[in-house]
Design a protein around this motif. Structure first.
Motif, PDB file in Angstrom:
ATOM      1  N   PHE A  42       0.610  -1.113  -0.036  1.00 20.24           N
ATOM      2  CA  PHE A  42       0.062  -0.090   0.130  1.00 20.24           C
ATOM      3  C   PHE A  42       0.846   1.239  -0.023  1.00 20.24           C
ATOM      4  O   PHE A  42       0.393   2.156  -0.674  1.00 20.24           O
ATOM      5  N   GLN A  43       1.789   1.384   0.836  1.00 16.55           N
ATOM      6  CA  GLN A  43       2.789   2.447   0.835  1.00 16.55           C
ATOM      7  C   GLN A  43       3.537   2.511  -0.343  1.00 16.55           C
ATOM      8  O   GLN A  43       3.565   3.858  -0.831  1.00 16.55           O
ATOM      9  N   GLN A  44       3.728   1.527  -1.076  1.00 13.24           N
ATOM     10  CA  GLN A  44       4.455   1.727  -2.324  1.00 13.24           C
ATOM     11  C   GLN A  44       3.600   2.200  -3.653  1.00 13.24           C
ATOM     12  O   GLN A  44       4.156   2.963  -4.435  1.00 13.24           O
ATOM     13  N   GLU A  45       2.589   2.229  -3.077  1.00 10.25           N
ATOM     14  CA  GLU A  45       1.336   2.537  -4.204  1.00 10.25           C
ATOM     15  C   GLU A  45       1.050   4.167  -3.659  1.00 10.25           C
ATOM     16  O   GLU A  45       0.034   4.596  -4.488  1.00 10.25           O
ATOM     17  N   GLY A  46       1.606   4.726  -2.708  1.00  8.76           N
ATOM     18  CA  GLY A  46       1.425   5.901  -1.977  1.00  8.76           C
ATOM     19  C   GLY A  46       0.184   5.996  -1.242  1.00  8.76           C
ATOM     20  O   GLY A  46      -0.104   7.149  -1.225  1.00  8.76           O
ATOM     21  N   GLN A  47      -0.229   5.184  -0.770  1.00  5.21           N
ATOM     22  CA  GLN A  47      -1.177   5.076   0.206  1.00  5.21           C
ATOM     23  C   GLN A  47      -0.919   4.772   1.684  1.00  5.21           C
ATOM     24  O   GLN A  47       0.052   4.009   1.823  1.00  5.21           O
ATOM     25  N   GLN A  48      -1.513   5.442   2.331  1.00  2.00           N
ATOM     26  CA  GLN A  48      -1.337   5.405   3.882  1.00  2.00           C
ATOM     27  C   GLN A  48      -2.445   4.915   4.650  1.00  2.00           C
ATOM     28  O   GLN A  48      -3.632   5.196   4.388  1.00  2.00           O
ATOM     29  N   LEU A  49      -2.170   3.789   5.447  1.00  2.00           N
ATOM     30  CA  LEU A  49      -3.232   3.227   6.154  1.00  2.00           C
ATOM     31  C   LEU A  49      -3.407   3.665   7.485  1.00  2.00           C
ATOM     32  O   LEU A  49      -2.288   4.057   8.149  1.00  2.00           O
ATOM     33  N   SER A  50      -4.505   4.026   7.885  1.00  2.00           N
ATOM     34  CA  SER A  50      -4.835   4.591   9.217  1.00  2.00           C
ATOM     35  C   SER A  50      -4.722   3.428  10.294  1.00  2.00           C
ATOM     36  O   SER A  50      -4.648   2.068   9.987  1.00  2.00           O
ATOM     37  N   GLN A  51      -4.672   3.730  11.469  1.00  2.00           N
ATOM     38  CA  GLN A  51      -4.601   2.689  12.441  1.00  2.00           C
ATOM     39  C   GLN A  51      -5.638   1.661  12.560  1.00  2.00           C
ATOM     40  O   GLN A  51      -5.748   0.514  12.582  1.00  2.00           O
ATOM     41  N   GLN A  52      -7.278   2.425  12.174  1.00  2.00           N
ATOM     42  CA  GLN A  52      -8.282   1.552  11.726  1.00  2.00           C
ATOM     43  C   GLN A  52      -8.176   0.610  10.941  1.00  2.00           C
ATOM     44  O   GLN A  52      -8.397  -0.652  10.653  1.00  2.00           O
ATOM     45  N   ASP A  53      -7.420   1.098   9.762  1.00  2.00           N
ATOM     46  CA  ASP A  53      -7.135   0.315   8.642  1.00  2.00           C
ATOM     47  C   ASP A  53      -6.370  -0.954   8.946  1.00  2.00           C
ATOM     48  O   ASP A  53      -6.519  -2.070   8.340  1.00  2.00           O
ATOM     49  N   VAL A  54      -5.144  -0.868   9.575  1.00  2.00           N
ATOM     50  CA  VAL A  54      -4.236  -1.722  10.057  1.00  2.00           C
ATOM     51  C   VAL A  54      -4.791  -2.655  10.936  1.00  2.00           C
ATOM     52  O   VAL A  54      -4.882  -3.913  10.967  1.00  2.00           O
ATOM     53  N   GLN A  55      -5.721  -2.157  11.948  1.00  2.00           N
ATOM     54  CA  GLN A  55      -6.499  -3.360  12.858  1.00  2.00           C
ATOM     55  C   GLN A  55      -7.379  -4.287  11.855  1.00  2.00           C
ATOM     56  O   GLN A  55      -7.432  -5.250  12.145  1.00  2.00           O
ATOM     57  N   LEU A  56      -8.190  -3.487  11.067  1.00  2.00           N
ATOM     58  CA  LEU A  56      -8.946  -4.297  10.105  1.00  2.00           C
ATOM     59  C   LEU A  56      -8.306  -5.466   9.390  1.00  2.00           C
ATOM     60  O   LEU A  56      -8.485  -6.424   9.182  1.00  2.00           O
ATOM     61  N   LEU A  57      -7.000  -4.791   8.685  1.00  2.00           N
ATOM     62  CA  LEU A  57      -6.306  -5.866   8.157  1.00  2.00           C
ATOM     63  C   LEU A  57      -5.631  -6.986   8.899  1.00  2.00           C
ATOM     64  O   LEU A  57      -5.857  -8.202   8.456  1.00  2.00           O
ATOM     65  N   GLN A  58      -5.363  -6.731   9.979  1.00  2.00           N
ATOM     66  CA  GLN A  58      -4.809  -7.673  11.030  1.00  2.00           C
ATOM     67  C   GLN A  58      -6.068  -8.799  11.277  1.00  2.00           C
ATOM     68  O   GLN A  58      -5.880 -10.037  11.055  1.00  2.00           O
ATOM     69  N   ALA A  59      -7.249  -8.252  11.426  1.00  2.01           N
ATOM     70  CA  ALA A  59      -8.407  -8.922  11.790  1.00  2.01           C
ATOM     71  C   ALA A  59      -8.484  -9.989  10.430  1.00  2.01           C
ATOM     72  O   ALA A  59      -8.871 -11.224  10.631  1.00  2.01           O
ATOM     73  N   ILE A  60      -8.511  -9.260   9.320  1.00  2.00           N
ATOM     74  CA  ILE A  60      -8.641 -10.121   8.053  1.00  2.00           C
ATOM     75  C   ILE A  60      -7.955 -11.385   7.939  1.00  2.00           C
ATOM     76  O   ILE A  60      -8.050 -12.075   7.632  1.00  2.00           O
ATOM     77  N   VAL A  61      -6.503 -10.951   8.091  1.00  6.14           N
ATOM     78  CA  VAL A  61      -5.331 -11.913   8.032  1.00  6.14           C
ATOM     79  C   VAL A  61      -5.506 -13.091   8.835  1.00  6.14           C
ATOM     80  O   VAL A  61      -5.486 -14.152   8.641  1.00  6.14           O
ATOM     81  N   PHE A  62      -5.862 -12.618  10.148  1.00  5.05           N
ATOM     82  CA  PHE A  62      -5.905 -13.748  11.299  1.00  5.05           C
ATOM     83  C   PHE A  62      -7.238 -14.627  10.884  1.00  5.05           C
ATOM     84  O   PHE A  62      -6.937 -16.010  11.223  1.00  5.05           O
ATOM     85  N   ASP A  63      -8.190 -14.108  10.559  1.00  4.10           N
ATOM     86  CA  ASP A  63      -9.617 -14.676  10.427  1.00  4.10           C
ATOM     87  C   ASP A  63      -9.324 -15.474   9.112  1.00  4.10           C
ATOM     88  O   ASP A  63      -9.767 -16.647   9.178  1.00  4.10           O
ATOM     89  N   ALA A  64      -8.684 -15.047   8.172  1.00 10.55           N
ATOM     90  CA  ALA A  64      -8.430 -15.843   7.037  1.00 10.55           C
ATOM     91  C   ALA A  64      -7.692 -17.162   7.312  1.00 10.55           C
ATOM     92  O   ALA A  64      -7.859 -18.381   6.820  1.00 10.55           O
ATOM     93  N   TYR A  65      -6.623 -17.049   8.313  1.00 10.77           N
ATOM     94  CA  TYR A  65      -5.748 -18.294   8.722  1.00 10.77           C
ATOM     95  C   TYR A  65      -6.638 -19.139   9.428  1.00 10.77           C
ATOM     96  O   TYR A  65      -6.572 -20.362   9.312  1.00 10.77           O
ATOM     97  N   LYS A  66      -7.367 -18.616  10.430  1.00 12.26           N
ATOM     98  CA  LYS A  66      -8.173 -19.536  11.195  1.00 12.26           C
ATOM     99  C   LYS A  66      -9.509 -20.226  10.471  1.00 12.26           C
ATOM    100  O   LYS A  66      -9.954 -21.477  10.655  1.00 12.26           O
ATOM    101  N   ARG A  67      -9.975 -19.690   9.428  1.00  9.97           N
ATOM    102  CA  ARG A  67     -10.864 -20.243   8.362  1.00  9.97           C
ATOM    103  C   ARG A  67     -10.279 -21.378   7.502  1.00  9.97           C
ATOM    104  O   ARG A  67     -10.952 -22.001   6.847  1.00  9.97           O
ATOM    105  N   GLY A  68      -9.079 -21.358   7.266  1.00  3.85           N
ATOM    106  CA  GLY A  68      -8.106 -22.103   6.492  1.00  3.85           C
ATOM    107  C   GLY A  68      -8.000 -21.824   5.019  1.00  3.85           C
ATOM    108  O   GLY A  68      -7.370 -22.179   4.125  1.00  3.85           O
ATOM    109  N   ASP A  69      -8.477 -20.237   4.947  1.00  3.12           N
ATOM    110  CA  ASP A  69      -8.134 -19.708   3.683  1.00  3.12           C
ATOM    111  C   ASP A  69      -6.719 -19.263   3.189  1.00  3.12           C
ATOM    112  O   ASP A  69      -6.452 -19.247   2.139  1.00  3.12           O
ATOM    113  N   LEU A  70      -6.101 -19.040   4.464  1.00  4.71           N
ATOM    114  CA  LEU A  70      -4.656 -18.908   4.301  1.00  4.71           C
ATOM    115  C   LEU A  70      -3.869 -20.057   5.191  1.00  4.71           C
ATOM    116  O   LEU A  70      -4.289 -20.146   6.196  1.00  4.71           O
ATOM    117  N   LYS A  71      -3.141 -20.454   4.433  1.00  2.00           N
ATOM    118  CA  LYS A  71      -2.202 -21.687   4.973  1.00  2.00           C
ATOM    119  C   LYS A  71      -0.803 -21.506   4.950  1.00  2.00           C
ATOM    120  O   LYS A  71      -0.291 -20.766   4.061  1.00  2.00           O
TER     121      LYS A  71
END
Length: 87
Positions: A42-71
């Motif tokens: 995102f930063q290389q594309e010139g976009q800055q993530l807010s703290q809220q965006d980062v927290q949402l991203l963390q939730a998405i990645v951890f949930d994907a792992y728990k569901r088995g979508d990310l191995k």
């Protein structure tokens, strides 16, 4: 807690090295590296993530792992403990 970095190794007290009984604890370091890489893209594309965006991203990645979508394969958690006395 003692933490020393030597030639790429981390040296610490034995009680600091935890036993990973929980599957998420085994892989959370890798998941956080995945998150850091996504943020970097995102930063290389010139976009800055807010703290809220980062927290949402963390939730998405951890949930994907728990569901088995990310191995994670070929996982190796290595911890070497040397016991001794320092005089």
């Amino acid at each position: 807690m003692l933490l020393v970095f030597l030639n790429g190794y981390i040296v610490t007290n034995g009680h600091v090295v935890g036993i990973f009984n929980d599957d998420i604890r085994k892989v959370e370091g890798i998941l956080f590296r995945v998150i850091a890489l996504i943020i970097q893209v995102f930063q290389q594309e010139g976009q800055q993530l807010s703290q809220q965006d980062v927290q949402l991203l963390q939730a998405i990645v951890f949930d994907a792992y728990k569901r088995g979508d990310l191995k994670i394969s070929n996982l190796q958690n290595l911890a070497f403990v040397g016991l001794g006395q320092i005089n």
